[in-house]
Design an enzyme around this catalytic site. Structure first.
Site, mmCIF file in Angstrom:
data_model
loop_
_atom_site.group_PDB
_atom_site.id
_atom_site.type_symbol
_atom_site.label_atom_id
_atom_site.label_comp_id
_atom_site.label_asym_id
_atom_site.label_seq_id
_atom_site.Cartn_x
_atom_site.Cartn_y
_atom_site.Cartn_z
ATOM 1 N N HIS A 1 0.828 -1.193 0.000
ATOM 2 C CA HIS A 1 0.000 0.000 0.000
ATOM 3 C C HIS A 1 0.874 1.259 0.000
ATOM 4 O O HIS A 1 1.513 1.571 0.997
ATOM 5 C CB HIS A 1 -0.879 -0.054 1.252
ATOM 6 C CG HIS A 1 -1.883 1.027 1.372
ATOM 7 N ND1 HIS A 1 -1.878 1.924 2.415
ATOM 8 C CD2 HIS A 1 -2.942 1.355 0.595
ATOM 9 C CE1 HIS A 1 -2.900 2.746 2.282
ATOM 10 N NE2 HIS A 1 -3.563 2.438 1.194
ATOM 11 N N GLU B 1 1.340 -0.404 -5.013
ATOM 12 C CA GLU B 1 0.133 0.386 -5.226
ATOM 13 C C GLU B 1 0.456 1.871 -5.345
ATOM 14 O O GLU B 1 0.688 2.537 -4.345
ATOM 15 C CB GLU B 1 -0.828 0.176 -4.046
ATOM 16 C CG GLU B 1 -2.210 0.738 -4.326
ATOM 17 C CD GLU B 1 -2.664 1.803 -3.348
ATOM 18 O OE1 GLU B 1 -1.864 2.267 -2.525
ATOM 19 O OE2 GLU B 1 -3.833 2.177 -3.444
ATOM 20 N N ASP C 1 -0.898 5.619 -6.079
ATOM 21 C CA ASP C 1 -2.078 6.482 -6.261
ATOM 22 C C ASP C 1 -1.707 7.551 -7.271
ATOM 23 O O ASP C 1 -0.575 8.030 -7.267
ATOM 24 C CB ASP C 1 -2.445 7.178 -4.943
ATOM 25 C CG ASP C 1 -2.932 6.205 -3.880
ATOM 26 O OD1 ASP C 1 -3.496 5.166 -4.240
ATOM 27 O OD2 ASP C 1 -2.749 6.515 -2.687
ATOM 28 N N HIS D 1 -0.836 10.392 -2.892
ATOM 29 C CA HIS D 1 -2.136 10.033 -2.334
ATOM 30 C C HIS D 1 -3.130 11.179 -2.452
ATOM 31 O O HIS D 1 -4.331 10.970 -2.558
ATOM 32 C CB HIS D 1 -1.982 9.641 -0.855
ATOM 33 C CG HIS D 1 -3.278 9.301 -0.192
ATOM 34 N ND1 HIS D 1 -3.938 10.170 0.642
ATOM 35 C CD2 HIS D 1 -4.055 8.194 -0.267
ATOM 36 C CE1 HIS D 1 -5.059 9.599 1.063
ATOM 37 N NE2 HIS D 1 -5.163 8.405 0.532
ATOM 38 N N GLU E 1 12.164 -5.884 -11.738
ATOM 39 C CA GLU E 1 11.867 -7.255 -12.174
ATOM 40 C C GLU E 1 13.131 -7.915 -12.699
ATOM 41 O O GLU E 1 13.416 -9.071 -12.398
ATOM 42 C CB GLU E 1 10.770 -7.254 -13.244
ATOM 43 C CG GLU E 1 9.404 -6.936 -12.669
ATOM 44 C CD GLU E 1 8.293 -7.055 -13.692
ATOM 45 O OE1 GLU E 1 8.493 -6.609 -14.842
ATOM 46 O OE2 GLU E 1 7.221 -7.585 -13.336
#
Ligand SMILES: *[C@@H]1O[C@H](CO)[C@@H](O)[C@H](O)[C@H]1NC(C)=O
Ligand SMILES: *[C@@H]1O[C@H](CO)[C@@H](O)[C@H](O)[C@H]1NC(C)=O
Length: 392
Positions: free
Chosen positions: A52, A79, A81, A94, A176
């Site tokens: 988050h 995550e 925003d 956010h 990655e």
């Protein structure tokens, strides 16, 4: 990739390596549950751990450093925003109120940019992303958003840039390569109606960016989420990327309020409401206490009053990703706190395991290292009882 960008990424990774000496990192390899060959073991899903806003329990949220720690801690998804700048760049924050998580208030050159506005019905005085160009936002630095709860994080104040979504996506690709793992992204569109009204709609550029980066054909590595409804319905006609309807603990989606509608989040969580969501979305992200397992009058988690939300959503083919698991005592139910310091860590892994047992398909957490431990323990218990092989 341009050389200066690449230096920037590697700089962030190097910085991360310096930081991890003082932050908790899972040994992902040895924590990974080996596939069981037990034919009797139930076919359980593999719940995802969604970091988050990055590893926001440990570092200022929505920074490349917070995302890289989350990835090193074993998060499956990060995550970001998103809000928009004046010149239409998708900025990862956010809030569009920049003074909540950046040092904008300390920049005298922007003092005249302070405004009083109403965002989603709430009057706010501050500095707003839509009044700044990307170049201007790049002169700001991230600050811990909740310094009262996370005083340790403030030692990183002023160190990290405000990333664009494109930078986050490029950074994930680098990570990655670096880790050899697949890392998903789970962007949330913040204040969609508000930005639409400013003619700074975010849906089209978001889909365009994700399409360019190859996510539209890779449905296991991306979700788009929103607290509003109409933008998800629009997105459902624009892209095949999986969509997730967030459910607030109370009140109504802001686009519904703006249109004079009566639909509430509580109605959206009924079987009829979920059936409607299933017509345009692939999953729901409910507030965990309001919709799954409530707290009793003592503030304890009350398993005996657990709802059937997960089963009802699953019956409609919806995935369920509740939010937000935070490990500080301050945020935990009374019976998961440890000691009396509200800002030290409680028994968060045990709380996560209870929601995993309730059947969730993943969850948002500020402490991805604890989330991964809880998830792996859950898999261990449910899929591989007596069968776990620990790699040497
Ligand atoms: C920054 O934002 C918050 C929340 O919107 C607001 O209450 C506060 O007054 C702002 N700070 C300044 C210095 O304007
Ligand atoms: C709440 O949890 C605490 C600690 O586990 C326990 O002592 C207390 O009896 C619980 N209260 C209720 C109403 O179950």
């Amino acid at each position: 990739m341009k050389a200066d960008q690449s230096d920037h990424y590697f700089g962030a990774i190097l910085l991360t390596l310096l930081l991890i000496s003082s932050l908790p990192i899972n040994d992902v390899q040895s924590e990974t549950i080996q596939e069981c060959s037990n034919p009797q073991a139930p076919e359980t899903s593999h719940p995802i751990v969604i970091a988050h806003r990055g590893a926001s329990g440990y570092l200022p949220e929505h920074t490349l450093a917070a995302y890289s720690i989350a990835i090193f801690q074993g998060a499956d998804f990060i995550e970001p925003d998103v809000v928009m700048s004046k010149d239409r760049h998708l900025i990862v924050r956010h809030d569009n109120v920049l003074n909540l998580s950046t040092d904008v208030a300390d920049h005298p050159e922007f003092s005249s940019r302070k405004r009083r506005k109403t965002v989603d019905g709430k009057a706010t005085t501050g500095w707003f992303s839509e009044d700044f160009t990307l170049a201007e936002i790049k002169t700001l630095r991230a600050m811990e958003r909740i310094p009262q709860v996370r005083p340790e994080n403030t030692k990183f104040n002023g160190q990290f840039e405000i990333p664009t979504l494109q930078e986050v996506i490029d950074f994930v690709a680098k990570m990655e390569e670096f880790t050899g793992r697949t890392i998903g992204i789970y962007p949330e569109i913040k204040h969609p109606t508000y930005f639409d009204n400013l003619h700074l709609s975010m849906e089209e550029p978001l889909v365009q960016l994700l399409r360019t980066k190859g996510y539209e054909t890779q449905h296991t590595r991306v979700y788009i989420q929103s607290f509003e409804v109409s933008n998800l319905k629009d997105l459902n006609t624009m892209t095949t990327i999986p969509l997730v309807q967030l459910l607030g603990s109370g009140g109504q989606p802001y686009d519904v309020i703006g249109a004079g509608g009566t639909l509430t989040y509580a109605q959206m969580a009924t079987t009829e409401g979920l059936a409607e969501i299933a017509t345009y979305a692939d999953g729901v992200a409910p507030e965990k206490y309001a919709f799954l397992i409530p707290k009793d009058h003592d503030g304890n988690l009350s398993l005996s009053r657990a709802s059937k939300f997960v089963q009802r959503a699953h019956a409609l083919g919806l995935r369920v990703h509740p939010y937000t698991f935070r490990a500080e005592n301050f945020f935990l139910p009374a019976n998961f706190k440890k000691g009396h310091d509200p800002f030290s860590l409680g028994i968060s892994a045990a709380e996560m395991e209870i929601f995993l047992q309730a059947g969730v398909d993943g969850f948002f957490t500020d402490h991805p290292n604890i989330g991964v431990q809880a998830r792996n323990k859950f898999l261990d218990k449910n899929r591989c009882i007596g069968k776990r092989t620990i790699p040497k």
